[in-house]
Design an enzyme around this catalytic site. Structure first.
Site, PDB file in Angstrom:
ATOM      1  N   SER A 117       3.865  26.074  -2.696  1.00  0.00           N
ATOM      2  CA  SER A 117       3.173  27.157  -3.398  1.00  0.00           C
ATOM      3  C   SER A 117       3.028  26.849  -4.878  1.00  0.00           C
ATOM      4  O   SER A 117       3.951  26.317  -5.513  1.00  0.00           O
ATOM      5  CB  SER A 117       3.941  28.466  -3.216  1.00  0.00           C
ATOM      6  OG  SER A 117       3.400  29.475  -4.045  1.00  0.00           O
ATOM      7  N   TYR A 141      11.134  34.142  -3.606  1.00  0.00           N
ATOM      8  CA  TYR A 141      10.212  33.400  -2.736  1.00  0.00           C
ATOM      9  C   TYR A 141       9.837  32.072  -3.364  1.00  0.00           C
ATOM     10  O   TYR A 141       9.938  31.006  -2.740  1.00  0.00           O
ATOM     11  CB  TYR A 141       8.956  34.228  -2.468  1.00  0.00           C
ATOM     12  CG  TYR A 141       7.792  33.379  -2.016  1.00  0.00           C
ATOM     13  CD1 TYR A 141       7.777  32.809  -0.746  1.00  0.00           C
ATOM     14  CD2 TYR A 141       6.725  33.103  -2.873  1.00  0.00           C
ATOM     15  CE1 TYR A 141       6.732  31.989  -0.341  1.00  0.00           C
ATOM     16  CE2 TYR A 141       5.679  32.291  -2.480  1.00  0.00           C
ATOM     17  CZ  TYR A 141       5.684  31.734  -1.207  1.00  0.00           C
ATOM     18  OH  TYR A 141       4.655  30.916  -0.820  1.00  0.00           O
ATOM     19  N   LYS A 145      10.681  27.819  -2.403  1.00  0.00           N
ATOM     20  CA  LYS A 145       9.740  26.697  -2.293  1.00  0.00           C
ATOM     21  C   LYS A 145      10.147  25.548  -3.200  1.00  0.00           C
ATOM     22  O   LYS A 145      10.080  24.367  -2.818  1.00  0.00           O
ATOM     23  CB  LYS A 145       8.325  27.173  -2.635  1.00  0.00           C
ATOM     24  CG  LYS A 145       7.732  28.149  -1.625  1.00  0.00           C
ATOM     25  CD  LYS A 145       7.532  27.500  -0.265  1.00  0.00           C
ATOM     26  CE  LYS A 145       6.810  28.421   0.711  1.00  0.00           C
ATOM     27  NZ  LYS A 145       6.599  27.795   2.040  1.00  0.00           N
TER      28      LYS A 145
END
Length: 342
Positions: A117, A141, A145
């Site tokens: 991402s 989140y 990643k």
């Protein structure tokens, strides 16, 4: 060739599977169906379970020893949810990926594409980033990643596994043939919410108007999901050449165009031909100003350039939302599909 797609019953994973089939490849799907949809794997070879289930992954490779590459899309992806449930996100996105890597190395897998991402970046002064921009994730989140990317570099340095991390910007649209699209009935991304709320006659909340952007609202790089899917197939086809002897690489997948939230609203109004009511709201937990890509690495290494405009992404999103009730059934009316072999 055969391609194993984890999370292949989700929005992006199922679209990659469709693109693979369109190019004459065979997608093999592994999905827990926690958020993925069984309808999206009808007619495909699919296995139900977790990527951390070593016995299941071994069985998949025993059934399909000619798998050419693995595309790892399985993850939890909702930023506000990650703020509220960080341990759940680290378990699903980091711990389970580590267990998957252990099994992939054991079975001799050599090629892994990781769905990463652009949320991991610290944007520059103009909100653009390239693959060498500073890493500064601002939500649990995004941190999952970034952690996985570091883990992948270490694993690639010590084992035969080679890795390309594809750093997505903001996916919109749907499979142009409307086989798949956003699977959840209430989308969490800006475009889906904007369309849904405007259809319901409810105002769309612009969450944050004090960012240092040109109009004070967040800025994003909206890339069509079909372009993303094409990029994965290009990466699989050119995998070894793209790495050029390296063990690990990161590639941005964006359009190079930044669109603010207010500009997104204006684009939707242009496509639908009517005004959209908006309301101003505070920033949500984990929200950031955003970024857009300035890199041409994907073109240089993969021969990939985005083909779809923001407006086409809006058109395809609208078409999918109209089509979705015929493809997916929710709650008590939800239908299932055959999943096998076991």
């Amino acid at each position: 060739m055969k391609v194993l797609i984890t999370g292949g019953a989700g929005f992006i994973g199922s679209t990659i599977a469709s693109a693979a089939e369109d190019r004459g490849h065979q997608p093999i799907v592994l999905d827990s169906f926690v958020t993925g949809r069984r309808e999206f794997v009808r007619g495909r070879t699919a296995y139900e379970g977790s990527v951390s289930d070593a016995d299941l992954v071994r069985r998949i490779f025993a059934h399909h020893p000619d798998i050419h590459a693995v595309v790892h899309c399985a993850a939890l992806v909702v930023v506000p949810d990650s703020v509220c449930e960080p341990m759940r996100y680290y378990e699903a996105n980091v711990v389970e990926t580590l267990r998957l890597l252990d099994t992939l190395v054991e079975v001799g897998c050599r090629r892994l594409l990781f769905s990463s991402s652009a949320a991991i970046y610290e944007p520059g002064g103009d909100f653009s980033v390239d693959e060498d921009s500073a890493i500064s994730p601002q939500s649990p989140y995004a941190r999952t990643k970034a952690v996985v990317e570091g883990m992948l570099r270490d694993v690639a340095a010590a084992t035969p596994l080679q890795v390309i991390s594809l750093r997505y910007f903001n996916p919109i649209g749907a499979d142009p043939r409307l086989r798949t699209g956003v699977q959840v009935p209430e989308p969490t991304h800006a475009l889906g919410r904007l369309i849904q709320l405007s259809r319901q006659g409810r105002p769309f909340s612009i969450t944050g108007t004090d960012y240092p952007t040109r109009d004070g609202t967040g800025i994003r790089d909206y890339v069509h999901v079909w372009d993303l899917a094409r990029a994965h197939l290009d990466a699989i086809t050119r995998f070894d050449a793209a790495l050029a002897g390296e063990r690990c690489a990161a590639i941005n997948l964006g359009t190079g165009r930044g669109t603010t939230v207010r500009e997104l609203v204006a684009a939707v109004e242009t496509v639908v031909g009517q005004p959209v009511e908006v309301a101003i709201a505070p920033r949500r937990p984990g929200d950031v100003a955003g970024a857009f890509s300035r890199s041409d690495r994907a073109q240089h290494l993969l021969g990939w350039v985005p083909r779809h405009s923001l407006e086409q992404g809006i058109v395809d999103t609208l078409a999918w939302l109209a089509r979705r009730p015929q493809v997916l059934r929710d709650l008590s009316d939800r239908r299932t599909a055959e999943v096998g072999p076991p």
